[in-house]
Design a protein around this motif. Structure first.
Motif, PDB file in Angstrom:
ATOM      1  N   LEU A  87       0.895  -1.116   0.055  1.00 54.55           N
ATOM      2  CA  LEU A  87      -0.035   0.051  -0.019  1.00 54.55           C
ATOM      3  C   LEU A  87       0.854   1.285   0.120  1.00 54.55           C
ATOM      4  N   ASP A  89       2.572   2.309  -2.484  1.00 54.42           N
ATOM      5  CA  ASP A  89       2.627   2.907  -3.452  1.00 54.42           C
ATOM      6  C   ASP A  89       1.070   2.718  -4.290  1.00 54.42           C
ATOM      7  N   LYS A  90       0.422   3.986  -4.518  1.00 60.58           N
ATOM      8  CA  LYS A  90      -0.970   3.970  -4.842  1.00 60.58           C
ATOM      9  C   LYS A  90      -1.373   3.232  -6.421  1.00 60.58           C
ATOM     10  N   PHE A  93      -4.004   0.249  -6.683  1.00 62.92           N
ATOM     11  CA  PHE A  93      -5.333   0.355  -7.148  1.00 62.92           C
ATOM     12  C   PHE A  93      -5.185  -0.081  -8.698  1.00 62.92           C
ATOM     13  N   GLN A  94      -4.519   0.854  -9.465  1.00 68.51           N
ATOM     14  CA  GLN A  94      -4.383   0.159 -10.947  1.00 68.51           C
ATOM     15  C   GLN A  94      -4.242  -1.432 -10.907  1.00 68.51           C
ATOM     16  N   THR A 112      -0.375  -6.467   4.382  1.00 68.39           N
ATOM     17  CA  THR A 112       0.155  -5.085   4.476  1.00 68.39           C
ATOM     18  C   THR A 112       0.458  -4.903   6.029  1.00 68.39           C
ATOM     19  N   TYR A 116      -0.748   2.975   5.905  1.00 63.88           N
ATOM     20  CA  TYR A 116      -1.200   4.006   5.279  1.00 63.88           C
ATOM     21  C   TYR A 116      -2.768   3.804   5.320  1.00 63.88           C
ATOM     22  N   TYR A 121      -8.918   4.905   1.809  1.00 62.32           N
ATOM     23  CA  TYR A 121      -7.881   3.736   1.352  1.00 62.32           C
ATOM     24  C   TYR A 121      -8.748   2.439   1.320  1.00 62.32           C
ATOM     25  N   GLU A 124     -11.359   2.672  -1.705  1.00 65.84           N
ATOM     26  CA  GLU A 124     -10.765   2.386  -2.953  1.00 65.84           C
ATOM     27  C   GLU A 124     -10.101   0.865  -3.333  1.00 65.84           C
ATOM     28  N   LEU A 125      -9.770   0.372  -2.093  1.00 68.88           N
ATOM     29  CA  LEU A 125      -9.226  -1.118  -2.284  1.00 68.88           C
ATOM     30  C   LEU A 125     -10.495  -2.011  -2.700  1.00 68.88           C
TER      31      LEU A 125
END
Length: 318
Positions: A87, A89-90, A93-94, A112, A116, A121, A124-125
């Motif tokens: 987590l 580096d965002k 998500f991509q 993890t 973060y 977050y 988004e996950l």
């Protein structure tokens, strides 16, 4: 875990390698990038060499992995983890969205340290398509495992995530297991005394109590597939793909083999499986590993012994 004859002989063609991989591998572990924000004493990252420049996995390596897995309709565990902090580096998500697109039936998971995490977050996950989030509670450098600081850490984490927690198990001096309710994600928190339940990571860490040399077989090179951020494949999660001390233990880089199937069914991977199916004394880096075999049922272990006798020992005697 498949331990037929094909697991001990290098594949002669891609199709044979593909069939072996599809039949055998139930767990993929991959690093999407290199960076980790911690230096835990019981991890090779203690020397801080993962704190520098963050190196992302190259797109060609990443999409080759996904293309290959889509080719076999992979539906088992796909885990974003290794010696990085997923987590940090965002781009995660991509990568989750891409993995979900390519592998709609797979179980997408992240391990993890939780540093973060916050409500946004988590949302988004879940939106990206993650199925399972494992949060590891770590001790500070120089500290010993203790329930009180672990419970305090969990309380702060839960408050930061703006959620509740349900404790499942607590064994003094050993571990804590808890669940976090969420409408889209399965979230588990674990605090573990790694000095008791961890390993020396193939000899990279000092400080573990001396243990008997290993003789039990190991399931990792059969059922698991581990790849570092640079595309290097290794036999198991206890081998660090970018460690110079572990250079001789690597399978090689995915680019050099053309597919995950061919590197899994290569001569070097086959040699690892031939060594680790036996009940003979193990060589480094496995000699000091204490991770148990997949199944301790005496009947299962006897079948494993017979497989070794038929496909490895007797074959070598011919």
């Amino acid at each position: 875990m498949y331990i037929g004859k094909e697991a001990f002989c290098p594949a002669t063609d891609r199709q044979s390698a593909k069939e072996l991989f599809a039949r055998s591998v139930q767990r993929i572990e991959v690093e999407t990038h290199s960076y980790c924000n911690r230096r835990c004493d019981y991890c090779p990252n203690a020397k801080g060499d993962r704190l520098g420049e963050n190196k992302r996995m190259a797109d060609d390596i990443w999409f080759l992995l996904l293309d290959n897995l889509r080719e076999i309709g992979f539906k088992s565990n796909f885990i974003f983890t290794s010696y990085n902090e997923p987590l940090a580096d965002k781009i995660i998500f991509q990568r989750i969205r891409e993995a979900r697109q390519y592998l709609p039936g797979a179980r997408l998971m992240i391990y993890t340290n939780g540093d973060y995490l916050n409500p946004g977050y988590l949302a988004e996950l879940a939106e990206a398509g993650l199925d399972y989030l494992h949060i590891s509670i770590h001790t500070r450098p120089g500290d010993k495992y203790s329930e009180i600081p672990a419970l305090n850490h969990i309380a702060k984490l839960v408050k930061r995530m703006d959620t509740s927690v349900h404790f499942q198990q607590l064994k003094a001096g050993e571990f804590i297991v808890a669940k976090v309710p969420h409408d889209k994600l399965e979230i588990e928190i674990r605090a573990i005394n790694y000095w008791q339940h961890g390993t020396d990571r193939g000899g990279l860490i000092d400080g573990f109590a001396e243990r008997p040399d290993r003789s039990q077989p190991c399931h990792f090179p059969f059922a698991h597939f581990h790849m570092g951020y640079e595309g290097t494949v290794v036999p198991c999660c206890h081998i660090r793909s970018d460690s110079e001390a572990h250079r001789s233990y690597r399978y090689g880089n995915l680019r050099d083999h053309g597919s995950i199937f061919e590197i899994y069914a290569s001569q070097v991977a086959t040699d690892w499986r031939r060594h680790l199916i036996s009940f003979e004394p193990k060589m480094d880096p496995c000699r000091t590993c204490s991770v148990g075999f997949l199944n301790q049922d005496p009947k299962v272990l006897e079948r494993v012994r017979k497989v070794w006798e038929i496909h490895v020992r007797n074959e070598g005697a011919q």
